[in-house]
Motif scaffolding. Structure first.
Motif, PDB file in Angstrom:
ATOM      1  N   MET A   1       0.848  -1.179   0.000  1.00 13.44           N
ATOM      2  CA  MET A   1       0.000   0.000   0.000  1.00 13.44           C
ATOM      3  C   MET A   1       0.892   1.240   0.000  1.00 13.44           C
ATOM      4  O   MET A   1       1.873   1.298   0.723  1.00 13.44           O
ATOM      5  CB  MET A   1      -0.890  -0.054   1.242  1.00 13.44           C
ATOM      6  N   ILE A   2       0.519   2.203  -0.783  1.00 13.92           N
ATOM      7  CA  ILE A   2       1.288   3.437  -0.889  1.00 13.92           C
ATOM      8  C   ILE A   2       0.822   4.397   0.201  1.00 13.92           C
ATOM      9  O   ILE A   2      -0.375   4.660   0.338  1.00 13.92           O
ATOM     10  CB  ILE A   2       1.095   4.093  -2.269  1.00 13.92           C
ATOM     11  N   PHE A   3       1.782   4.915   0.974  1.00 12.02           N
ATOM     12  CA  PHE A   3       1.455   5.894   2.009  1.00 12.02           C
ATOM     13  C   PHE A   3       1.785   7.283   1.485  1.00 12.02           C
ATOM     14  O   PHE A   3       2.911   7.550   1.066  1.00 12.02           O
ATOM     15  CB  PHE A   3       2.240   5.629   3.295  1.00 12.02           C
ATOM     16  N   ILE A   4       0.800   8.149   1.483  1.00 10.22           N
ATOM     17  CA  ILE A   4       0.986   9.545   1.098  1.00 10.22           C
ATOM     18  C   ILE A   4       0.500  10.375   2.280  1.00 10.22           C
ATOM     19  O   ILE A   4      -0.632  10.191   2.743  1.00 10.22           O
ATOM     20  CB  ILE A   4       0.196   9.907  -0.175  1.00 10.22           C
ATOM     21  N   PRO A   5       1.331  11.288   2.779  1.00  7.68           N
ATOM     22  CA  PRO A   5       0.919  12.105   3.931  1.00  7.68           C
ATOM     23  C   PRO A   5      -0.388  12.861   3.672  1.00  7.68           C
ATOM     24  O   PRO A   5      -0.646  13.340   2.565  1.00  7.68           O
ATOM     25  CB  PRO A   5       2.093  13.067   4.119  1.00  7.68           C
ATOM     26  N   ALA A   6      -1.211  12.943   4.705  1.00  5.07           N
ATOM     27  CA  ALA A   6      -2.529  13.574   4.606  1.00  5.07           C
ATOM     28  C   ALA A   6      -2.492  14.992   4.035  1.00  5.07           C
ATOM     29  O   ALA A   6      -3.366  15.336   3.231  1.00  5.07           O
ATOM     30  CB  ALA A   6      -3.223  13.561   5.965  1.00  5.07           C
ATOM     31  N   PRO A   7      -1.507  15.847   4.397  1.00  2.00           N
ATOM     32  CA  PRO A   7      -1.505  17.191   3.813  1.00  2.00           C
ATOM     33  C   PRO A   7      -1.333  17.184   2.286  1.00  2.00           C
ATOM     34  O   PRO A   7      -1.898  18.029   1.599  1.00  2.00           O
ATOM     35  CB  PRO A   7      -0.315  17.882   4.485  1.00  2.00           C
ATOM     36  N   ILE A   8      -0.601  16.208   1.769  1.00  2.81           N
ATOM     37  CA  ILE A   8      -0.423  16.126   0.318  1.00  2.81           C
ATOM     38  C   ILE A   8      -1.729  15.698  -0.338  1.00  2.81           C
ATOM     39  O   ILE A   8      -2.140  16.266  -1.360  1.00  2.81           O
ATOM     40  CB  ILE A   8       0.739  15.176  -0.042  1.00  2.81           C
ATOM     41  N   ILE A   9      -2.402  14.714   0.255  1.00  2.06           N
ATOM     42  CA  ILE A   9      -3.703  14.286  -0.283  1.00  2.06           C
ATOM     43  C   ILE A   9      -4.690  15.445  -0.236  1.00  2.06           C
ATOM     44  O   ILE A   9      -5.418  15.696  -1.198  1.00  2.06           O
ATOM     45  CB  ILE A   9      -4.240  13.065   0.481  1.00  2.06           C
ATOM     46  N   ALA A  10      -4.705  16.176   0.885  1.00  5.79           N
ATOM     47  CA  ALA A  10      -5.620  17.316   1.008  1.00  5.79           C
ATOM     48  C   ALA A  10      -5.318  18.372  -0.049  1.00  5.79           C
ATOM     49  O   ALA A  10      -6.245  18.944  -0.637  1.00  5.79           O
ATOM     50  CB  ALA A  10      -5.530  17.917   2.407  1.00  5.79           C
ATOM     51  N   ALA A  11      -4.038  18.624  -0.308  1.00  2.00           N
ATOM     52  CA  ALA A  11      -3.667  19.621  -1.317  1.00  2.00           C
ATOM     53  C   ALA A  11      -4.100  19.170  -2.715  1.00  2.00           C
ATOM     54  O   ALA A  11      -4.567  19.983  -3.517  1.00  2.00           O
ATOM     55  CB  ALA A  11      -2.162  19.885  -1.281  1.00  2.00           C
ATOM     56  N   LEU A  12      -3.948  17.889  -3.014  1.00  8.29           N
ATOM     57  CA  LEU A  12      -4.315  17.367  -4.332  1.00  8.29           C
ATOM     58  C   LEU A  12      -5.825  17.275  -4.528  1.00  8.29           C
ATOM     59  O   LEU A  12      -6.306  17.276  -5.665  1.00  8.29           O
ATOM     60  CB  LEU A  12      -3.687  15.987  -4.546  1.00  8.29           C
ATOM     61  N   THR A  13      -6.553  17.209  -3.423  1.00  2.00           N
ATOM     62  CA  THR A  13      -8.011  17.061  -3.503  1.00  2.00           C
ATOM     63  C   THR A  13      -8.729  18.217  -2.806  1.00  2.00           C
ATOM     64  O   THR A  13      -9.846  18.046  -2.314  1.00  2.00           O
ATOM     65  CB  THR A  13      -8.447  15.716  -2.877  1.00  2.00           C
ATOM     66  N   PHE A  14      -8.094  19.389  -2.790  1.00  2.00           N
ATOM     67  CA  PHE A  14      -8.651  20.526  -2.045  1.00  2.00           C
ATOM     68  C   PHE A  14     -10.081  20.896  -2.421  1.00  2.00           C
ATOM     69  O   PHE A  14     -10.844  21.328  -1.553  1.00  2.00           O
ATOM     70  CB  PHE A  14      -7.730  21.754  -2.144  1.00  2.00           C
ATOM     71  N   PRO A  15     -10.532  20.726  -3.681  1.00  2.86           N
ATOM     72  CA  PRO A  15     -11.939  21.065  -3.944  1.00  2.86           C
ATOM     73  C   PRO A  15     -12.903  20.246  -3.088  1.00  2.86           C
ATOM     74  O   PRO A  15     -13.939  20.751  -2.660  1.00  2.86           O
ATOM     75  CB  PRO A  15     -12.117  20.745  -5.430  1.00  2.86           C
ATOM     76  N   GLY A  16     -12.545  19.003  -2.814  1.00  2.00           N
ATOM     77  CA  GLY A  16     -13.406  18.164  -1.982  1.00  2.00           C
ATOM     78  C   GLY A  16     -13.475  18.641  -0.552  1.00  2.00           C
ATOM     79  O   GLY A  16     -14.526  18.564   0.089  1.00  2.00           O
ATOM     80  N   VAL A  17     -12.349  19.145  -0.043  1.00  2.00           N
ATOM     81  CA  VAL A  17     -12.324  19.701   1.317  1.00  2.00           C
ATOM     82  C   VAL A  17     -13.245  20.914   1.381  1.00  2.00           C
ATOM     83  O   VAL A  17     -14.049  21.055   2.307  1.00  2.00           O
ATOM     84  CB  VAL A  17     -10.887  20.089   1.739  1.00  2.00           C
ATOM     85  N   VAL A  18     -13.145  21.782   0.380  1.00  2.00           N
ATOM     86  CA  VAL A  18     -13.964  23.002   0.343  1.00  2.00           C
ATOM     87  C   VAL A  18     -15.452  22.642   0.290  1.00  2.00           C
ATOM     88  O   VAL A  18     -16.265  23.195   1.046  1.00  2.00           O
ATOM     89  CB  VAL A  18     -13.563  23.899  -0.852  1.00  2.00           C
ATOM     90  N   VAL A  19     -15.816  21.701  -0.573  1.00  2.00           N
ATOM     91  CA  VAL A  19     -17.223  21.296  -0.689  1.00  2.00           C
ATOM     92  C   VAL A  19     -17.707  20.657   0.618  1.00  2.00           C
ATOM     93  O   VAL A  19     -18.825  20.923   1.063  1.00  2.00           O
ATOM     94  CB  VAL A  19     -17.430  20.347  -1.889  1.00  2.00           C
ATOM     95  N   HIS A  20     -16.869  19.835   1.239  1.00  2.10           N
ATOM     96  CA  HIS A  20     -17.214  19.192   2.512  1.00  2.10           C
ATOM     97  C   HIS A  20     -17.573  20.247   3.560  1.00  2.10           C
ATOM     98  O   HIS A  20     -18.620  20.156   4.218  1.00  2.10           O
ATOM     99  CB  HIS A  20     -16.028  18.337   2.983  1.00  2.10           C
ATOM    100  N   GLU A  21     -16.710  21.242   3.709  1.00  2.00           N
ATOM    101  CA  GLU A  21     -16.963  22.280   4.720  1.00  2.00           C
ATOM    102  C   GLU A  21     -18.151  23.159   4.330  1.00  2.00           C
ATOM    103  O   GLU A  21     -18.936  23.556   5.197  1.00  2.00           O
ATOM    104  CB  GLU A  21     -15.703  23.119   4.957  1.00  2.00           C
ATOM    105  N   ALA A  22     -18.297  23.431   3.042  1.00  2.00           N
ATOM    106  CA  ALA A  22     -19.449  24.217   2.590  1.00  2.00           C
ATOM    107  C   ALA A  22     -20.755  23.466   2.860  1.00  2.00           C
ATOM    108  O   ALA A  22     -21.770  24.092   3.187  1.00  2.00           O
ATOM    109  CB  ALA A  22     -19.313  24.540   1.101  1.00  2.00           C
ATOM    110  N   ALA A  23     -20.725  22.141   2.753  1.00  2.00           N
ATOM    111  CA  ALA A  23     -21.925  21.340   3.047  1.00  2.00           C
ATOM    112  C   ALA A  23     -22.300  21.457   4.524  1.00  2.00           C
ATOM    113  O   ALA A  23     -23.485  21.594   4.858  1.00  2.00           O
ATOM    114  CB  ALA A  23     -21.694  19.882   2.662  1.00  2.00           C
ATOM    115  N   HIS A  24     -21.297  21.386   5.403  1.00  2.00           N
ATOM    116  CA  HIS A  24     -21.578  21.591   6.831  1.00  2.00           C
ATOM    117  C   HIS A  24     -22.178  22.973   7.059  1.00  2.00           C
ATOM    118  O   HIS A  24     -23.167  23.123   7.782  1.00  2.00           O
ATOM    119  CB  HIS A  24     -20.295  21.486   7.662  1.00  2.00           C
ATOM    120  N   GLN A  25     -21.567  23.979   6.441  1.00  2.00           N
ATOM    121  CA  GLN A  25     -22.045  25.348   6.640  1.00  2.00           C
ATOM    122  C   GLN A  25     -23.461  25.525   6.089  1.00  2.00           C
ATOM    123  O   GLN A  25     -24.307  26.157   6.734  1.00  2.00           O
ATOM    124  CB  GLN A  25     -21.090  26.354   5.995  1.00  2.00           C
ATOM    125  N   LEU A  26     -23.740  24.959   4.929  1.00  2.00           N
ATOM    126  CA  LEU A  26     -25.080  25.033   4.351  1.00  2.00           C
ATOM    127  C   LEU A  26     -26.105  24.384   5.277  1.00  2.00           C
ATOM    128  O   LEU A  26     -27.182  24.938   5.521  1.00  2.00           O
ATOM    129  CB  LEU A  26     -25.107  24.355   2.977  1.00  2.00           C
TER     130      LEU A  26
END
Length: 180
Positions: A1-26
């Protein structure tokens, strides 16, 4: 299994983080729950957050907790749908399709609520004023959220995103072919 640090995954998938938080806020706005602070994306742990006041009822708390699953899942399917249809028809993707595929996967990978969301929801459903129907619904959902978090170390979030982004259009194409 390939280990990639969480900050790198978050940076590569940042639109998903933004939508996730926007969903909570909505969900907070829809339930009249005051939002105290929002960070849509940051290169720290957590990669985003919404801090809100205590919801006025357990069903509102439930809705706020699971909103990212609903919003991210549906939005990921919608964004990647043209790509998934092309893949189901064996069409070679172009640049736009690759961007839509990345965006859909990015959004889908962040569909699962965090363990913090699950813990908060768990505390809410244990409260004496929580009815049996919500307890019956929310208890297995809390378990699934925790399971999803554990399985993320084996890329469950990415597998889920690929399944909804490409599997949904594929199933639709198969269904349409079988039922003309």
């Amino acid at each position: 299994m390939i280990f990639i640090p969480a900050p790198i995954i978050a940076a590569l998938t940042f639109p998903g983080v933004v939508v996730h938080e926007a969903a909570h806020q909505l969900a907070c706005r829809l339930t009249d729950t005051p939002v105290l602070d929002v960070k849509y994306f940051q290169m720290e742990n957590p990669s985003g957050y919404v801090i809100h006041a205590r919801p006025s009822g357990p069903w509102k708390h439930f809705f706020i907790s699971v909103a990212p699953f609903l919003v991210n899942t549906l939005l990921a399917i919608a964004i990647a749908f043209p790509v998934g249809l092309g893949a189901a028809g064996n069409v070679e993707p172009g640049l736009i399709e690759m961007l839509l595929g990345w965006l859909g996967i990015s959004v889908g990978m962040h569909a699962f609520p965090s363990t913090g969301d699950a813990s908060s929801l768990w505390q809410s459903i244990k409260a004496p004023d929580t009815g049996w129907a919500l307890r019956l619904l929310a208890t297995p959902i809390c378990g699934l959220i925790f399971l999803g978090a554990v399985l993320s170390v084996v890329w469950f979030d990415a597998i889920y995103a690929a399944a909804i982004c490409f599997g949904t259009p594929h199933l639709l194409v198969e269904y349409m072919a079988a039922h003309p």
